[in-house]
Scaffold this motif. Structure first.
Motif, PDB file in Angstrom:
ATOM      1  N   PHE A  57      20.997 -25.199 -33.355  1.00 44.52           N
ATOM      2  CA  PHE A  57      21.586 -23.942 -33.824  1.00 44.52           C
ATOM      3  C   PHE A  57      21.810 -23.965 -35.339  1.00 44.52           C
ATOM      4  O   PHE A  57      22.347 -24.928 -35.892  1.00 44.52           O
ATOM      5  N   VAL A  58      21.361 -22.905 -35.997  1.00 40.37           N
ATOM      6  CA  VAL A  58      21.571 -22.751 -37.440  1.00 40.37           C
ATOM      7  C   VAL A  58      22.512 -21.562 -37.643  1.00 40.37           C
ATOM      8  O   VAL A  58      22.153 -20.416 -37.325  1.00 40.37           O
ATOM      9  N   PRO A  59      23.721 -21.788 -38.140  1.00 41.44           N
ATOM     10  CA  PRO A  59      24.676 -20.674 -38.292  1.00 41.44           C
ATOM     11  C   PRO A  59      24.208 -19.684 -39.363  1.00 41.44           C
ATOM     12  O   PRO A  59      23.604 -20.075 -40.375  1.00 41.44           O
ATOM     13  N   GLU A  60      24.469 -18.415 -39.137  1.00 37.38           N
ATOM     14  CA  GLU A  60      24.149 -17.357 -40.085  1.00 37.38           C
ATOM     15  C   GLU A  60      25.397 -16.511 -40.312  1.00 37.38           C
ATOM     16  O   GLU A  60      26.162 -16.272 -39.382  1.00 37.38           O
ATOM     17  N   PRO A  61      25.580 -16.028 -41.561  1.00 35.89           N
ATOM     18  CA  PRO A  61      26.725 -15.134 -41.793  1.00 35.89           C
ATOM     19  C   PRO A  61      26.499 -13.785 -41.117  1.00 35.89           C
ATOM     20  O   PRO A  61      25.363 -13.307 -41.014  1.00 35.89           O
ATOM     21  N   PHE A  62      27.568 -13.196 -40.632  1.00 39.89           N
ATOM     22  CA  PHE A  62      27.458 -11.881 -40.017  1.00 39.89           C
ATOM     23  C   PHE A  62      28.704 -11.073 -40.341  1.00 39.89           C
ATOM     24  O   PHE A  62      29.722 -11.608 -40.779  1.00 39.89           O
ATOM     25  N   TRP A  63      28.587  -9.749 -40.130  1.00 41.91           N
ATOM     26  CA  TRP A  63      29.679  -8.830 -40.417  1.00 41.91           C
ATOM     27  C   TRP A  63      30.002  -7.993 -39.181  1.00 41.91           C
ATOM     28  O   TRP A  63      29.126  -7.741 -38.341  1.00 41.91           O
ATOM     29  N   THR A  64      31.240  -7.622 -39.073  1.00 42.32           N
ATOM     30  CA  THR A  64      31.653  -6.779 -37.962  1.00 42.32           C
ATOM     31  C   THR A  64      32.774  -5.855 -38.441  1.00 42.32           C
ATOM     32  O   THR A  64      33.292  -6.013 -39.552  1.00 42.32           O
ATOM     33  N   ILE A  65      33.115  -4.879 -37.625  1.00 41.19           N
ATOM     34  CA  ILE A  65      34.185  -3.946 -37.956  1.00 41.19           C
ATOM     35  C   ILE A  65      35.306  -4.121 -36.945  1.00 41.19           C
ATOM     36  O   ILE A  65      35.074  -4.090 -35.726  1.00 41.19           O
ATOM     37  N   ARG A  66      36.501  -4.328 -37.444  1.00 39.72           N
ATOM     38  CA  ARG A  66      37.682  -4.431 -36.588  1.00 39.72           C
ATOM     39  C   ARG A  66      38.640  -3.297 -36.949  1.00 39.72           C
ATOM     40  O   ARG A  66      38.980  -3.107 -38.127  1.00 39.72           O
ATOM     41  N   LEU A  67      39.047  -2.589 -35.949  1.00 41.08           N
ATOM     42  CA  LEU A  67      39.922  -1.438 -36.181  1.00 41.08           C
ATOM     43  C   LEU A  67      41.125  -1.530 -35.261  1.00 41.08           C
ATOM     44  O   LEU A  67      40.971  -1.700 -34.045  1.00 41.08           O
ATOM     45  N   GLU A  68      42.301  -1.438 -35.851  1.00 43.44           N
ATOM     46  CA  GLU A  68      43.546  -1.441 -35.093  1.00 43.44           C
ATOM     47  C   GLU A  68      44.389  -0.255 -35.528  1.00 43.44           C
ATOM     48  O   GLU A  68      44.462   0.059 -36.719  1.00 43.44           O
ATOM     49  N   VAL A  69      45.013   0.383 -34.573  1.00 39.20           N
ATOM     50  CA  VAL A  69      45.904   1.501 -34.863  1.00 39.20           C
ATOM     51  C   VAL A  69      47.272   1.174 -34.280  1.00 39.20           C
ATOM     52  O   VAL A  69      47.387   0.809 -33.102  1.00 39.20           O
ATOM     53  N   GLN A  70      48.271   1.302 -35.116  1.00 40.89           N
ATOM     54  CA  GLN A  70      49.635   1.058 -34.666  1.00 40.89           C
ATOM     55  C   GLN A  70      50.363   2.382 -34.540  1.00 40.89           C
ATOM     56  O   GLN A  70      50.385   3.196 -35.472  1.00 40.89           O
ATOM     57  N   LYS A  71      50.936   2.595 -33.378  1.00 42.37           N
ATOM     58  CA  LYS A  71      51.648   3.850 -33.136  1.00 42.37           C
ATOM     59  C   LYS A  71      52.786   3.588 -32.160  1.00 42.37           C
ATOM     60  O   LYS A  71      52.579   2.976 -31.102  1.00 42.37           O
ATOM     61  N   ALA A  72      53.946   4.083 -32.515  1.00 45.17           N
ATOM     62  CA  ALA A  72      55.140   3.956 -31.657  1.00 45.17           C
ATOM     63  C   ALA A  72      55.389   2.500 -31.265  1.00 45.17           C
ATOM     64  O   ALA A  72      55.728   2.187 -30.126  1.00 45.17           O
ATOM     65  N   GLY A  73      55.156   1.597 -32.229  1.00 48.92           N
ATOM     66  CA  GLY A  73      55.427   0.191 -31.971  1.00 48.92           C
ATOM     67  C   GLY A  73      54.365  -0.519 -31.160  1.00 48.92           C
ATOM     68  O   GLY A  73      54.539  -1.683 -30.791  1.00 48.92           O
ATOM     69  N   GLN A  74      53.269   0.162 -30.859  1.00 48.75           N
ATOM     70  CA  GLN A  74      52.199  -0.447 -30.085  1.00 48.75           C
ATOM     71  C   GLN A  74      50.945  -0.560 -30.940  1.00 48.75           C
ATOM     72  O   GLN A  74      50.683   0.276 -31.812  1.00 48.75           O
ATOM     73  N   THR A  75      50.150  -1.618 -30.677  1.00 48.35           N
ATOM     74  CA  THR A  75      48.901  -1.832 -31.399  1.00 48.35           C
ATOM     75  C   THR A  75      47.724  -1.561 -30.461  1.00 48.35           C
ATOM     76  O   THR A  75      47.641  -2.140 -29.369  1.00 48.35           O
ATOM     77  N   ILE A  76      46.840  -0.691 -30.897  1.00 52.27           N
ATOM     78  CA  ILE A  76      45.649  -0.357 -30.116  1.00 52.27           C
ATOM     79  C   ILE A  76      44.432  -0.914 -30.850  1.00 52.27           C
ATOM     80  O   ILE A  76      44.216  -0.613 -32.035  1.00 52.27           O
ATOM     81  N   LYS A  77      43.647  -1.740 -30.175  1.00 51.63           N
ATOM     82  CA  LYS A  77      42.463  -2.353 -30.776  1.00 51.63           C
ATOM     83  C   LYS A  77      41.207  -1.633 -30.289  1.00 51.63           C
ATOM     84  O   LYS A  77      41.042  -1.380 -29.096  1.00 51.63           O
ATOM     85  N   PHE A  78      40.309  -1.329 -31.231  1.00 55.01           N
ATOM     86  CA  PHE A  78      39.049  -0.676 -30.911  1.00 55.01           C
ATOM     87  C   PHE A  78      37.902  -1.684 -31.048  1.00 55.01           C
ATOM     88  O   PHE A  78      37.940  -2.569 -31.912  1.00 55.01           O
ATOM     89  N   SER A  79      36.895  -1.541 -30.198  1.00 54.57           N
ATOM     90  CA  SER A  79      35.723  -2.417 -30.237  1.00 54.57           C
ATOM     91  C   SER A  79      34.536  -1.648 -30.814  1.00 54.57           C
ATOM     92  O   SER A  79      34.323  -0.470 -30.470  1.00 54.57           O
TER      93      SER A  79
END
Length: 265
Positions: A232-254
């Motif tokens: 295995f040869v590692p390669e750099p990669f990019w991704t998007i992480r999105l979190e929304v905080q509302k009413a004290g709760q954290t919602i994670k999007f994929s």
């Protein structure tokens, strides 16, 4: 003189199955006792339109093991290749001796035998081990039936009692053929590898190099996975992480695309 009541020996593959058979078929009428250290249950029942006494006990999987004749057990007396034609026989291992005595003692008290082993090829092979053990004790006079069931419910067990069949020798033969192939191939290659490499690599000492028809494919999977990791040869990669905080709760999007190897894309 009234006819002698029929006594039926019922043998399950494990104690838990024997308990369920007793609970569903015998109910409150069942009486329990011990014989040769094994639990035995007894209760009245109607089987094949005949009033009888059911005797229920259990084993614990295979009762017999396949092995080579004594003269082939010493590694250096015969070449490994001779094991492909060497005579083999079945014997009762020490940990099954009490189970064997239990079955034989109960068989002498019964006229019928019902085999409640698992309904697959392995179960059929074990059923014939039980059958042969019991018949040997009574000179083959038992009337033998096979119970076919898929669940340990009262309805399924009652259906099995109403539809008893003969055990299938072909299924047992298939298992015995596989057992013999495993024994011959495993023993021959284990001895060949061990004796050969102990001479080539003294640091092995008395260590045994084991071969088995199941071991080698499994080892192949492990080696293949290890080689993939090493290559295995590692390669750099990019991704998007999105979190929304509302009413004290954290919602994670994929992100549907997961990851990206081209940042500009």
């Amino acid at each position: 003189m009234p006819p002698r009541p029929i006594r039926v020996l019922n043998v399950a593959e494990k104690p838990s199955v024997a308990r369920e058979i007793t609970r569903h078929l015998g109910g409150a009428a069942a009486q329990n006792r011990s014989n040769q250290g094994q639990q035995v249950s007894e209760f009245p029942f109607t089987l094949r339109q005949t009033q009888c006494t059911m005797i229920v006990t259990a084993i614990r999987g295979h009762m017999l093991e396949l092995e080579f004749a004594t003269e082939y057990k010493t590694w250096k007396d015969h070449p490994p290749s001779s094991l492909f034609q060497a005579p083999v026989h079945k014997s009762t291992p020490p940990d099954s001796a009490m189970l064997e005595r239990n079955l034989q003692q109960l068989a002498r008290q019964c006229q019928w035998l019902v085999l409640w082993l698992d309904c697959d090829r392995e179960g059929e092979a074990i059923a014939f081990e039980v059958l042969e053990t019991c018949q040997r004790a009574v000179n083959g006079r038992l009337l033998v039936f096979r119970a076919v069931f898929s669940a340990l419910t009262q309805a399924d067990l009652m259906h099995a009692c109403a539809n008893l069949r003969q055990p299938d020798r072909r299924l047992a033969d298939a298992v015995e053929a596989r057992q013999e192939i495993d024994l011959r191939a495993g023993a021959a290659f284990t001895r060949w590898m061990t004796l050969r490499y102990q001479v080539m690599f003294p640091e092995l000492g008395d260590q045994v190099l084991s071969f088995g028809p199941c071991q080698f494919p499994t080892l192949g999977f492990v080696v293949e996975r290890w080689l993939r990791i090493q290559r295995f040869v590692p390669e750099p990669f990019w991704t998007i992480r999105l979190e929304v905080q509302k009413a004290g709760q954290t919602i994670k999007f994929s992100w549907r695309r997961g990851r990206l190897f081209d940042r500009l894309a």
